[in-house]
Design an enzyme around this catalytic site. Structure first.
Site, mmCIF file in Angstrom:
data_model
loop_
_atom_site.group_PDB
_atom_site.id
_atom_site.type_symbol
_atom_site.label_atom_id
_atom_site.label_comp_id
_atom_site.label_asym_id
_atom_site.label_seq_id
_atom_site.Cartn_x
_atom_site.Cartn_y
_atom_site.Cartn_z
ATOM 1 N N HIS A 163 0.871 -1.184 0.000
ATOM 2 C CA HIS A 163 0.000 0.000 0.000
ATOM 3 C C HIS A 163 0.909 1.236 0.000
ATOM 4 O O HIS A 163 1.609 1.505 0.963
ATOM 5 C CB HIS A 163 -0.940 -0.035 1.215
ATOM 6 N N VAL A 164 0.876 1.943 -1.135
ATOM 7 C CA VAL A 164 1.757 3.093 -1.350
ATOM 8 C C VAL A 164 1.615 4.125 -0.230
ATOM 9 O O VAL A 164 0.499 4.418 0.211
ATOM 10 C CB VAL A 164 1.411 3.761 -2.708
ATOM 11 N N HIS A 165 2.727 4.674 0.226
ATOM 12 C CA HIS A 165 2.701 5.762 1.203
ATOM 13 C C HIS A 165 3.965 6.590 1.070
ATOM 14 O O HIS A 165 5.050 6.055 0.859
ATOM 15 C CB HIS A 165 2.559 5.218 2.630
ATOM 16 N N THR A 166 3.820 7.902 1.164
ATOM 17 C CA THR A 166 4.964 8.815 1.110
ATOM 18 C C THR A 166 5.332 9.250 2.521
ATOM 19 O O THR A 166 4.489 9.767 3.243
ATOM 20 C CB THR A 166 4.614 10.076 0.296
#
Ligand SMILES: [Zn+2]
Length: 182
Positions: free
Chosen positions: A122-125
């Site tokens: 799950h993409v996260h910055t």
């Protein structure tokens, strides 16, 4: 001893005692919960939200996370990309107002493994506030740097800063600040 600045390796801590109720994906489930403050969800837009890191590298270390589940950044559609980028801008504004760091590092871990993240589906910055001299007094060694004090205080300060932004309103401390970019 080599010292490497690697804040990206400090990830959301997915330990059982911290998140006993997570079934599938912590980044999908936290924004769905009732108590945003307890779960460190501080602001949310249509396609993304802001989560304080529960094992911050520095005070104010947060993540900007698309609501859509998936680990492939290149798969985000235009609406999600733009919304996620705008929320990053707002997060920087809120951090300036709330904790006033001297600089920032911001970036993505993609693909797990050598990228160092603990949540790779799950993409996260990560947005990590930096302070003059912080690498001088902080142990930037292996994966162990953790600042646990002040999470609630940081949450409250950021919540107030987001609520003061254009087009925001204060929903009360137990609800993430809703942001509408349209
Ligand atoms: Zn997810």
């Amino acid at each position: 001893m080599d010292q490497v600045f690697a804040p990206w390796r400090i990830e959301w801590v997915k330990r059982e005692d911290k998140n006993p109720d997570v079934k599938e994906c912590v980044f999908c489930e936290l924004p769905e919960r009732d108590d945003a403050r307890e779960n460190l969800v501080v602001a949310a837009s249509e396609h993304a939200y802001v989560l304080l890191n529960n094992a911050p590298y520095n005070p104010g270390h947060l993540m900007v996370i698309p609501h859509a589940h998936g680990g492939d950044y290149t798969a985000l559609d235009d609406a999600a990309l733009l919304d996620h980028a705008r929320l990053k801008q707002r997060a920087l504004d809120a951090l300036d107002a709330a904790v006033g760091p001297d600089a920032y590092n911001a970036g993505l871990n993609l693909g797990g493994g050598p990228a160092g993240g603990s949540v790779d589906d799950h993409v996260h910055t990560h947005v990590v506030p930096r302070y003059d001299g912080d690498t001088n007094f902080m142990p930037v060694v292996s994966d162990t740097k953790v600042v646990v004090q002040g999470l609630a205080e940081t949450y409250d300060a950021l919540h107030e800063a987001f609520a003061a932004q254009p087009d925001a309103s204060d929903p009360g401390e137990d609800t993430a600040v809703p942001l509408d970019f349209d």
